[in-house]
Design a protein around this motif. Structure first.
Motif, PDB file in Angstrom:
ATOM      1  N   LEU A 148     -33.204 -47.255  13.895  1.00 33.56           N
ATOM      2  CA  LEU A 148     -33.628 -48.650  13.934  1.00 33.56           C
ATOM      3  C   LEU A 148     -34.320 -49.015  15.240  1.00 33.56           C
ATOM      4  O   LEU A 148     -35.268 -49.809  15.259  1.00 33.56           O
ATOM      5  N   LEU A 205     -37.787 -54.637  18.568  1.00 31.48           N
ATOM      6  CA  LEU A 205     -36.648 -54.931  17.700  1.00 31.48           C
ATOM      7  C   LEU A 205     -35.618 -55.734  18.490  1.00 31.48           C
ATOM      8  O   LEU A 205     -35.298 -55.400  19.629  1.00 31.48           O
ATOM      9  N   ASP A 236     -33.371 -59.319  14.331  1.00 28.65           N
ATOM     10  CA  ASP A 236     -33.682 -58.361  13.262  1.00 28.65           C
ATOM     11  C   ASP A 236     -32.423 -57.709  12.705  1.00 28.65           C
ATOM     12  O   ASP A 236     -32.329 -57.461  11.500  1.00 28.65           O
ATOM     13  N   SER A 239     -33.922 -53.399   2.234  1.00 24.39           N
ATOM     14  CA  SER A 239     -34.300 -54.168   3.427  1.00 24.39           C
ATOM     15  C   SER A 239     -34.130 -53.344   4.694  1.00 24.39           C
ATOM     16  O   SER A 239     -34.954 -53.412   5.617  1.00 24.39           O
ATOM     17  N   ASN A 298     -36.955 -50.832   4.899  1.00 26.43           N
ATOM     18  CA  ASN A 298     -38.196 -51.466   5.354  1.00 26.43           C
ATOM     19  C   ASN A 298     -38.219 -51.597   6.870  1.00 26.43           C
ATOM     20  O   ASN A 298     -39.267 -51.391   7.502  1.00 26.43           O
ATOM     21  N   LEU A 299     -37.089 -51.922   7.449  1.00 27.04           N
ATOM     22  CA  LEU A 299     -37.021 -52.059   8.904  1.00 27.04           C
ATOM     23  C   LEU A 299     -37.070 -50.704   9.587  1.00 27.04           C
ATOM     24  O   LEU A 299     -37.749 -50.528  10.610  1.00 27.04           O
ATOM     25  N   ARG A 328     -40.693 -49.227   9.226  1.00 29.79           N
ATOM     26  CA  ARG A 328     -41.784 -50.044   9.745  1.00 29.79           C
ATOM     27  C   ARG A 328     -42.327 -49.455  11.040  1.00 29.79           C
ATOM     28  O   ARG A 328     -41.562 -49.056  11.914  1.00 29.79           O
TER      29      ARG A 328
END
Length: 364
Positions: free
Chosen positions: A55, A60, A112, A188, A191-192, A195
């Motif tokens: 992540l 972020l 986020d 979800s 997607n993070l 990205r």
């Protein structure tokens, strides 16, 4: 030629590649999640670090709840990857207060990711997971939940709660091996993670593990350790035979009976029942007594009582009723041994009353 003997563990057959998918589906069933399930060939702390590493990146923003060393580590891993992290540090050894989470969310223009541990085996506390997740969902925040010590000990419905990433290890309430772990990942969260590109070519890369999902789950990357996966299968066999609801109920009863026994013993507990984990019960050591001496006295009776872990836990002792220990015999032994240790140290303890209270709890 000397006889070197034969150990059957050296000749373990490979774990069949077609069974990984079935294993993942069984874990998804226990988590009550239809999200992607990833298998990690290492203990759960590696899976947690993999989540943070996958992540984290510049730009972020994360809100990280710290109620034990694990929360501290997760924040450090996020920062290492360039993320901006705000820590909510609870009172030492205590669960986080929901008001602190509300205040932190109100003070942040954009978040986020929100990360927290559900149940803490380090201090025997339980964080208010549903309330926190409700706040995160309202803000469209991706959530990361360390459920290593809570799965099987507490109710956990990943999809119903809206958990985006849940990390588990089977070695706690499930009574399985420590060398393999798993996590569920929502769309979800993917997607993070994906990205702007995601970390690759690393044991800490969830994007690399996703290639297993995208390739119809035909074979795990790397060289799997068959013993761990065979052991995980056996643990899941036990859980499914008992029924997950019964496993949770067994842990709840063990926690309740322990608290009843301690109350009758005359010993206080660390947190009220609503804020306590069902995995271990923490007790504050009476003033003027040394935790190490109480641990040693219990050890002479063959009972393992352990010290608390983390900030504010140096004066705590933990009575463990996790996994197969969530049973009458262990609960009784724990409390009687603690009472005996107190009496040997010159502190009053009503062991007979404690035994009666525990027996009554299990007789209802």
């Amino acid at each position: 030629m000397p006889d070197i003997g034969w150990n059957p563990l050296h000749g373990v057959p490979s774990y069949p590649a077609e069974r990984y998918a079935a294993l993942a589906d069984r874990i998804g069933g226990i988590l009550r999640s239809r999200n992607d399930i990833l298998l990690v060939q290492a203990e759960a702390v590696v899976a947690l670090e993999a989540v943070a590493a996958s992540l984290a990146r510049p730009g972020l923003t994360a809100l990280n709840i710290v109620t034990s060393p694990y929360g501290t580590w997760f924040g450090q891993w996020l920062r290492r990857g360039g993320a901006t992290v705000a820590d909510i540090v609870a009172e030492p050894g205590r669960p986080v207060e929901i008001e602190a989470v509300v205040k932190a969310l109100d003070a942040s223009p954009r978040i986020d990711v929100l990360a927290l541990v559900h149940a803490e085996s380090a201090s025997g506390i339980l964080n208010p997971l549903p309330d926190i997740l409700g706040l995160a969902r309202a803000g469209g925040i991706v959530t990361v939940v360390d459920a290593v010590a809570s799965l099987g000990g507490h109710e956990l419905d990943v999809d119903d709660l809206g958990i985006d990433i849940a990390v588990i290890g089977p070695q706690k309430a499930l009574g399985g091996p420590a060398g393999v772990s798993a996590l569920s990942v929502s769309p979800s969260a993917w997607n993070l993670i994906l990205r702007d590109g995601a970390p690759r070519d690393s044991i800490l890369s969830l994007a690399d593990l996703k290639t297993w999902v995208d390739g119809n789950r035909r074979g795990l990357p790397g060289t799997p350790a068959p013993l761990e996966f065979f052991a995980l299968e056996t643990a899941l066999d036990r859980i499914e035979a008992e029924g997950l609801e019964n496993v949770v109920a067994r842990h709840a009863l063990a926690a309740s009976a322990t608290r009843a026994g301690l109350a009758a013993l005359g010993a206080p507990v660390w947190v009220p029942a609503a804020k306590a984990s069902n995995l271990v019960t923490a007790v504050p050591v009476p003033e003027a007594l040394e935790p190490a001496s109480l641990i040693e006295a219990a050890g002479w009776l063959g009972v393992e009582i352990t010290a608390g872990v983390g900030a504010g836990s140096a004066h705590l002792l933990r009575l463990n009723h996790t996994g197969p220990r969530a049973a009458f015999q262990t609960v009784l032994s724990n409390v009687v041994a603690y009472g005996t240790a107190l009496r040997q140290a010159g502190h009053p303890a009503d062991i007979a009353a404690a035994s009666e209270a525990i027996s009554a709890a299990y007789s209802r």
